[in-house]
Scaffold this active site. Structure first.
Site, PDB file in Angstrom:
ATOM      1  N   CYS A   1      48.753  23.995  37.950  1.00 37.02           N
ATOM      2  CA  CYS A   1      49.124  22.669  37.449  1.00 37.02           C
ATOM      3  C   CYS A   1      48.581  22.476  36.022  1.00 37.02           C
ATOM      4  O   CYS A   1      47.650  23.133  35.598  1.00 37.02           O
ATOM      5  CB  CYS A   1      48.523  21.594  38.341  1.00 37.02           C
TER       6      CYS A   1
ATOM      7  N   ARG B   1      53.023  27.402  32.214  1.00 37.68           N
ATOM      8  CA  ARG B   1      52.170  27.748  33.355  1.00 37.68           C
ATOM      9  C   ARG B   1      52.954  27.780  34.661  1.00 37.68           C
ATOM     10  O   ARG B   1      52.458  28.246  35.684  1.00 37.68           O
ATOM     11  CB  ARG B   1      51.022  26.736  33.461  1.00 37.68           C
TER      12      ARG B   1
ATOM     13  N   TRP C   1      52.354  22.375  40.323  1.00 38.69           N
ATOM     14  CA  TRP C   1      52.834  23.609  40.972  1.00 38.69           C
ATOM     15  C   TRP C   1      52.425  23.453  42.422  1.00 38.69           C
ATOM     16  O   TRP C   1      51.238  23.561  42.754  1.00 38.69           O
ATOM     17  CB  TRP C   1      52.173  24.830  40.329  1.00 38.69           C
TER      18      TRP C   1
ATOM     19  N   ASN D   1      44.286  19.308  39.337  1.00 34.79           N
ATOM     20  CA  ASN D   1      44.594  20.743  39.373  1.00 34.79           C
ATOM     21  C   ASN D   1      43.546  21.397  40.255  1.00 34.79           C
ATOM     22  O   ASN D   1      42.355  21.206  40.065  1.00 34.79           O
ATOM     23  CB  ASN D   1      44.545  21.346  37.966  1.00 34.79           C
ATOM     24  N   GLY D   2      43.990  22.146  41.276  1.00 31.69           N
ATOM     25  CA  GLY D   2      43.053  22.811  42.175  1.00 31.69           C
ATOM     26  C   GLY D   2      43.388  22.441  43.618  1.00 31.69           C
ATOM     27  O   GLY D   2      44.483  21.986  43.911  1.00 31.69           O
TER      28      GLY D   2
ATOM     29  N   GLU E   1      51.551  49.544  35.531  1.00 29.33           N
ATOM     30  CA  GLU E   1      51.863  48.382  34.686  1.00 29.33           C
ATOM     31  C   GLU E   1      53.337  48.387  34.308  1.00 29.33           C
ATOM     32  O   GLU E   1      53.989  47.341  34.331  1.00 29.33           O
ATOM     33  CB  GLU E   1      50.978  48.381  33.442  1.00 29.33           C
TER      34      GLU E   1
ATOM     35  N   LYS F   1      55.824  45.202  35.180  1.00 28.71           N
ATOM     36  CA  LYS F   1      56.567  44.511  34.110  1.00 28.71           C
ATOM     37  C   LYS F   1      58.042  44.431  34.457  1.00 28.71           C
ATOM     38  O   LYS F   1      58.668  43.388  34.369  1.00 28.71           O
ATOM     39  CB  LYS F   1      56.400  45.245  32.769  1.00 28.71           C
TER      40      LYS F   1
ATOM     41  N   GLU G   1      58.779  42.189  37.723  1.00 26.40           N
ATOM     42  CA  GLU G   1      58.472  40.738  37.693  1.00 26.40           C
ATOM     43  C   GLU G   1      59.393  39.962  36.762  1.00 26.40           C
ATOM     44  O   GLU G   1      59.540  38.757  36.931  1.00 26.40           O
ATOM     45  CB  GLU G   1      57.010  40.488  37.350  1.00 26.40           C
TER      46      GLU G   1
ATOM     47  N   HIS H   1      55.054  64.130  49.266  1.00 23.16           N
ATOM     48  CA  HIS H   1      54.447  63.677  50.526  1.00 23.16           C
ATOM     49  C   HIS H   1      55.235  62.515  51.133  1.00 23.16           C
ATOM     50  O   HIS H   1      54.704  61.758  51.936  1.00 23.16           O
ATOM     51  CB  HIS H   1      52.989  63.280  50.285  1.00 23.16           C
TER      52      HIS H   1
ATOM     53  N   LYS I   1      51.860  31.519  35.532  1.00 23.62           N
ATOM     54  CA  LYS I   1      51.077  32.251  34.544  1.00 23.62           C
ATOM     55  C   LYS I   1      49.670  32.532  35.057  1.00 23.62           C
ATOM     56  O   LYS I   1      49.112  33.578  34.805  1.00 23.62           O
ATOM     57  CB  LYS I   1      50.977  31.464  33.237  1.00 23.62           C
TER      58      LYS I   1
HETATM   59  C1  AGP Z   1      51.230  40.131  34.946  1.00 22.97           C
HETATM   60  O1  AGP Z   1      52.353  40.223  34.095  1.00 22.97           O
HETATM   61  C2  AGP Z   1      51.368  39.006  35.950  1.00 22.97           C
HETATM   62  N1  AGP Z   1      51.628  37.767  35.321  1.00 22.97           N
HETATM   63  C3  AGP Z   1      50.212  38.964  36.924  1.00 22.97           C
HETATM   64  O2  AGP Z   1      50.166  40.198  37.604  1.00 22.97           O
HETATM   65  C4  AGP Z   1      48.824  38.718  36.298  1.00 22.97           C
HETATM   66  O3  AGP Z   1      48.406  39.861  35.594  1.00 22.97           O
HETATM   67  C5  AGP Z   1      47.827  38.452  37.432  1.00 22.97           C
HETATM   68  O4  AGP Z   1      48.241  37.294  38.117  1.00 22.97           O
HETATM   69  C6  AGP Z   1      46.391  38.294  36.947  1.00 22.97           C
HETATM   70  O5  AGP Z   1      46.308  37.175  36.096  1.00 22.97           O
HETATM   71  P1  AGP Z   1      44.953  36.996  35.229  1.00 22.97           P
HETATM   72  O6  AGP Z   1      44.864  38.172  34.313  1.00 22.97           O
HETATM   73  O7  AGP Z   1      45.145  35.705  34.504  1.00 22.97           O
HETATM   74  O8  AGP Z   1      43.806  36.955  36.208  1.00 22.97           O
END
Ligand code: AGP
Length: 606
Positions: free
Chosen positions: A2, A27, A75, A101-102, A479, A483, A486, A502, A601
């Protein structure tokens, strides 16, 4: 995650609040609202959907009169996304409005108690209990009501509280809340991005603290209500840094910013040819007392940790493991004072990472945090912090956050190896020189792949893509696969190339796309064999190889070349074309690149 904003001044508050919410949209959220007052009544508007919907129903805030106010992007955690569950939430008597938020962990018991006292709940949210508690404890002094309410809450929260008598409060417990100091007006927000258009002078609240804001004053109190002196920090970046700057998407902008972000992260930490960290001052005894390192994080941050693990083990000859925070926190791990825990997080607010950190800290681990957000929860909880200086990262898919995390891990490994007496001066100097050269190498990785959109167009219709590699290449595969999946929603997974036979190779068939990373030269021939394996089963191979590696052309159908760097730094150059590939594939598929479906985010809930 949020978003929260608050304002008090001589201007109408609603337009300022709505603009602030726009700067927090990245966010991820599902509803938005504002509440304002001039001391008398609280005027509120909230709506499911986006900030633009809120702006439409209030004529960009013009319909809401009041120079003090709070705003929120939600959110959903408790209660579906709808108008009623949107924040702000009002007390039954309309005196208090609250944004949050939380998670209030004990909200169910509080709701039961308040209902028993005759309070009527309008929403399904945990937040609404705060509004009714404020009413319950209000005896004419809003500050005392705030303190008594805070004493009843358990869990993580940053709260904005507006009282109809015109008083405005901000409260922080395990969720970021930052105060902005203006001239004749003051602000608060859950993220500096909402404050920078107005002021760069900020105060980071700590857990348990709350503040009262007026147009001419900001007073911070501790949990007992005693005024405390807080340092004023200066935000180091401008509004433009949190805007697109002419790029179609934040993600592309942030990919292109990587040379500068790497430089900003590394250069201030090389003084007279030596790597120095501003907040990592272990004595030799403490250093030699470490007998293992655990790296914990989530998502891309954990994949940066995978790169760091290979390099740290290689250079420091100390056992290093990478543990997903969501697993580590529940695994009853064997940790003691000889364990160093390295916590990696771009946002510094990821719930699982925070929980794992607390678990390990409680068991005696020494905690080093690598984070990008100053004053974030993880930064405050750690024993030591090394910031990545990537600036605000807006796109949900991290790019510059990841590469600057790897940069810090590279420097850390070199620094520790040197401190442990395991690095000859010649190699140390060569690596430091290579660090200086990396921004140029990253730029070359970008320049070498200006045509990657062609490959994206060719491969964007695949439903499954396999990334294979060995050692550091395998770490980068993780990674690259994340990318792609997602932001383009294509199934993509990373496999240790040696693992193919395997089981996974059973999936490879005519026309399968395999992206083979072949930059780790000690195992190049092994990876070439894996390429032959998958080709023999009909796969199409897109290889990622070092410039000048011509042998790859004999096996791969397409090749992405990256500049040759110091081997331990290859991952930083390698990942750039994979970021660009994912970006252009997603663009070909018409995906919402900066705000992918179902993602936020910062994942501040479990
Ligand atoms: C990465 O592109 C994603 N948005 C997600 O995996 C992110 O890296 C993960 O949620 C960790 O976030 P942080 O680095 O803010 O802890």
């Amino acid at each position: 995650m949020c978003g929260i904003v608050g304002f008090t001044g001589t201007r109408e508050a609603a337009p300022v609040l709505i603009d602030g919410l726009r700067r927090l949209e990245y966010r991820g959220y599902d509803s938005a609202g504002v509440a304002v007052s001039d001391g008398g009544t609280v005027n509120m508007a909230k709506v499911k959907g986006y900030v633009k919907n809120l702006s439409e129903i209030t004529h960009d805030g013009a319909d809401l009169k009041g120079r003090i106010g709070i705003g929120h992007t939600r959110w959903a955690t408790h209660g579906a996304p709808n108008d009623v569950n949107a924040h702000p939430h009002l007390s039954s008597d309309g005196r208090f409005a609250v944004v949050h938020n939380g998670i209030i962990e004990n909200y169910a018991l509080l709701r039961q108690e308040l209902t028993g006292r005759g309070y009527k709940f309008a929403s399904d949210t945990d937040t609404e209990v705060v509004a009714h508690l404020l009413e319950l404890y209000y005896d004419g002094d809003a500050k005392r009501a705030v303190m008594r309410t805070a004493a009843r809450l358990e869990g993580s929260y940053s709260l904005g509280v507006l009282c109809s008598d015109g008083r405005l409060f901000a409260m922080r417990e395990q969720s970021p809340l930052i105060l902005g100091l203006g001239v004749g007006e003051n602000y608060f927000a859950s993220d500096v991005a909402a404050l920078v258009p107005h002021t760069k002078n900020v105060i980071y609240l700590d857990d348990g603290e709350f503040a009262e804001l007026t147009p001419d004053s900001v007073t911070v109190y501790d949990v007992l209500g005693r005024a405390v002196e807080k340092p004023v920090s200066r935000v180091t970046w401008d509004v433009e840094a949190a805007e697109k700057g002419g790029y179609e998407h934040f993600m592309l902008k942030e990919i292109m910013e990587q040379p500068a972000c790497f430089k900003a992260t590394v250069e201030p930490r090389i003084k007279d040819g030596r790597i120095v960290f501003e907040n990592f001052d272990l004595t030799d005894e403490e250093l030699h007392g470490i007998n293992r390192v655990i790296i914990t994080a989530c998502g891309s941050a954990s994949y940066a940790g995978q790169v760091g693990r290979y390099i740290m083990e290689e250079l420091c000859r100390i056992p290093v493991s990478v543990e997903l925070a969501s697993e580590l926190r529940y695994r009853n791990p064997i940790i003691d004072k000889h364990t160093m825990l390295i916590v990696i997080s771009q946002s510094g607010e990821t719930a699982d990472t925070i929980a794992a950190m607390r678990e390990c800290k409680a068991r005696g681990a020494r905690v080093l945090a690598i984070v990008n957000v100053v004053g974030s929860t993880i930064a405050k909880l750690a024993d030591h912090v090394i910031y990545t200086w990537a600036g605000p990262e807006i796109a949900v898919a991290t790019t510059k956050g990841y590469t600057t995390q790897v940069a810090v891990l590279d420097m850390l490994a070199i620094y520790l190896a040197d401190r442990l007496g395991l690095m000859e001066k010649e190699r140390y100097d060569r690596l430091v020189d290579a660090l200086h050269a990396m921004p140029g190498q990253i730029q070359r990785a970008i320049d070498l792949n200006r045509n990657i959109g062609r490959l994206a167009k060719k491969f964007c219709r695949h439903n499954a893509i396999y990334f294979i590699g060995r050692n550091l290449d395998y770490a980068v595969c993780m990674e690259g696969a994340l990318k792609l999946k997602e932001i383009s929603y294509i199934f993509a997974e990373a496999y240790a190339a040696g693992e193919l036979k395997h089981g996974t190779i059973a999936l490879v068939e005519e026309g399968s796309l395999v992206i083979a990373l072949a930059c780790y030269e000690p195992l190049f021939d092994k990876t070439m064999s894996n390429i032959e394996e998958v080709k023999a089963r009909g796969a199409e191979v897109l290889a990622v190889a070092l410039e000048g590696s011509r042998k790859i052309l004999s096996k791969a159908d397409d090749v992405i070349f990256v500049p040759r760097t110091e081997p331990v730094f290859n991952p930083i150059a390698q990942v750039v074309p994979l970021q660009l590939f994912a970006y252009y594939v997603a663009r070909e598929r018409g995906c919402d690149i900066d705000k992918p479906k179902n993602l936020a985010k910062s994942v501040t809930v479990e």
